[in-house]
Scaffold this active site. Structure first.
Site: not given
Length: 359
Positions: A23, A186
Site C-alpha cells: 500500500p 496509525y
C-alpha cells in the site's frame, strides 16, 4: 525455477508470483462531496500499470473505514457504496490481468487530518477539510500536531464495527485479499505501543491489554471475511526506541497470536509511531525483522524496505527470509519491474496480449 516467480497459495487464493506491491497512499481522492474517498482515473491508471507489468499481488493503499480514519482529506475510503462501485473498476481490471487485488483497511488515529505530502504534510483544520484526530490516549504524534481525543470504550467498539463494515464492502468491491493496517503509528499500532498508549483501562498498560484492540479487530473481520480468502496484517516490527516502545520481541510474540486468530500473513515494516527517531536505512534494512518472525513463528511473512534489485529480491525468497517481497518506491519508478525481473531470471510472467510484440 526462480523462487521469486513460484506461485504462492494462501487459503484458496493463488498469487502468481512473489513480487507484490505494498500500500502506498496517493493522496488523490476528492476531499468532500459525493465522490469523497472514491478512487478515480488516477488510481485506476496507477494500479493498472503495475498489473500489466506483471505484479502478482497489488494491495491498494490505506483505505479508511470512516471519514475521520483518513490520513489526509485526499485519502481513499470504503465507508459507503459509492466507493465500492468505484473500486470495482480497479479490481475487475487487475483480475483480468492475472493480478490478485488486495486492499489495506485502515484507521489513521492520531496521525489523521494532514495535508498532501507535496504541500508539506502538516496538520490541517476544518478550513482545509480537516477534523479532530482520535487516539488511544491524548498524546500528540509530534510537535505541531494536535492532541488527539482519547477514545472511549464505546468509541473503540464502534471502530471495530467500522472495520467489519469496511471488510464487507471490500469483499463486495471484488478484493481477494484484505490487510489490516497495524503499522506506522496509525490507530492499531498506537494501541500496541506503550509510547502512544497511556491508558489505564482494559485497553492499556500490559502487553495483553495493549494488544486487545488489534485482536478484537482481527477476530471481528475474520468473522466476516470469507474462510477461503486470506487476511494479512501489516505491522511495524519496532518503534526504533531504546525504551518504552514496541519491540521486535513483541512482534514475534504477537505474530504467533495473530496466526492463531486467523491471520494468514504478516507484512513486516518498521517505525512510524515515534517522531524524530533515527532509523538505520539501507538496502533491505527491514528484511531481518521479517526473517526473525518467519524463523520463530508459523506465520508466513512478506518483507519490505529498499528492495530494488532482482538478485536481492530473489535471494530473500530463495533463502527463506520471507515468502514474498513488497516493492514500494521501486514499483513507482518501474511499473513493469516484475516482467523485467522474470526476463533476468529466465522465468515466466503474464504479458498482456496487446504487449506480446515487446517480448
Amino acid at each position: 525455477m526462480s523462487a521469486l516467480f513460484e506461485p504462492y497459495t494462501l487459503r484458496d487464493v493463488t498469487i502468481p508470483n512473489r513480487v507484490w506491491m505494498p500500500p502506498m497512499c496517493q493522496y488523490s481522492a476528492a476531499p468532500e462531496g459525493p465522490l469523497a474517498g472514491a478512487p478515480n482515473d488516477w488510481h485506476f491508471a496507477h494500479y493498472a500499470a503495475r498489473a500489466t507489468g506483471g505484479t502478482g499481488l497489488i494491495i491498494v493503499e490505506a483505505t479508511a473505514v470512516s471519514p475521520e480514519g483518513r490520513i489526509s482529506p485526499y485519502d481513499l475510503g470504503i465507508w459507503n457504496d459509492t466507493q465500492v462501485e468505484a473500486f470495482r473498476r480497479i479490481t475487475r481490471f487487475l483480475s483480468e490481468q492475472g493480478t490478485v487485488p488486495g486492499i489495506q483497511i485502515a484507521h489513521s488515529g492520531r496521525k489523521a487530518s494532514t495535508d498532501q505530502p507535496w504541500k508539506g504534510g502538516e496538520p490541517v483544520g476544518p478550513e482545509a477539510h480537516g477534523w479532530q484526530p482520535l487516539g488511544p490516549s491524548p498524546v500528540a504524534f509530534a510537535d505541531g500536531h494536535p492532541v488527539p481525543d482519547e477514545l472511549t470504550v464505546e468509541q473503540i467498539k464502534e471502530i471495530v464495527g467500522q472495520f467489519v463494515a469496511a471488510a464487507r464492502r471490500a469483499l463486495d468491491a471484488g478484493f481477494e485479499v484484505a490487510e489490516l493496517h497495524g503499522a506506522h503509528g496509525y490507530l492499531i499500532h498506537s494501541f500496541l505501543s506503550p509510547h502512544s498508549n497511556h491508558r489505564t483501562d482494559a485497553y492499556g498498560g500490559s502487553y495483553e491489554n495493549r494488544t486487545r484492540f488489534a485482536l478484537e479487530v482481527v477476530d471481528a473481520v475474520r468473522e466476516v471475511w470469507p474462510k477461503d480468502k486470506p487476511l494479512f496484517f501489516r505491522i511495524s516490527a519496532t518503534d526504533w526506541l531504546e525504551e518504552n516502545g514496541w519491540t521486535p520481541d513483541d512482534t514475534v510474540r504477537f505474530a504467533s497470536e495473530l496466526h492463531a486468530h486467523g491471520v494468514d500473513l504478516l507484512d513486516v515494516s518498521t517505525g512510524g509511531n515515534a517522531s524524530g527517531v533515527r532509523i538505520p536505512t539501507g538496502p533491505g534494512y527491514q528484511v531481518p525483522f521479517a526473517a526473525r518472525v518467519k524463523a520463530g513463528t508459523p506465520m508466513p511473512v512478506a518483507a519490505v524496505g529498499l528492495i530494488t534489485e532482482v538478485e536481492q529480491a530473489e535471494k530473500i525468497v530463495a533463502n527463506g527470509e520471507a515468502d514474498a517481497v513488497l516493492l514500494g518506491r521501486e514499483l513507482l519508478r518501474s511499473p513493469s519491474w516484475a516482467r523485467q525481473a522474470a526476463r533476468e531470471l529466465g522465468a515466466d510472467v503474464r504479458v498482456p496480449e496487446q504487449y506480446h510484440r515487446s517480448v
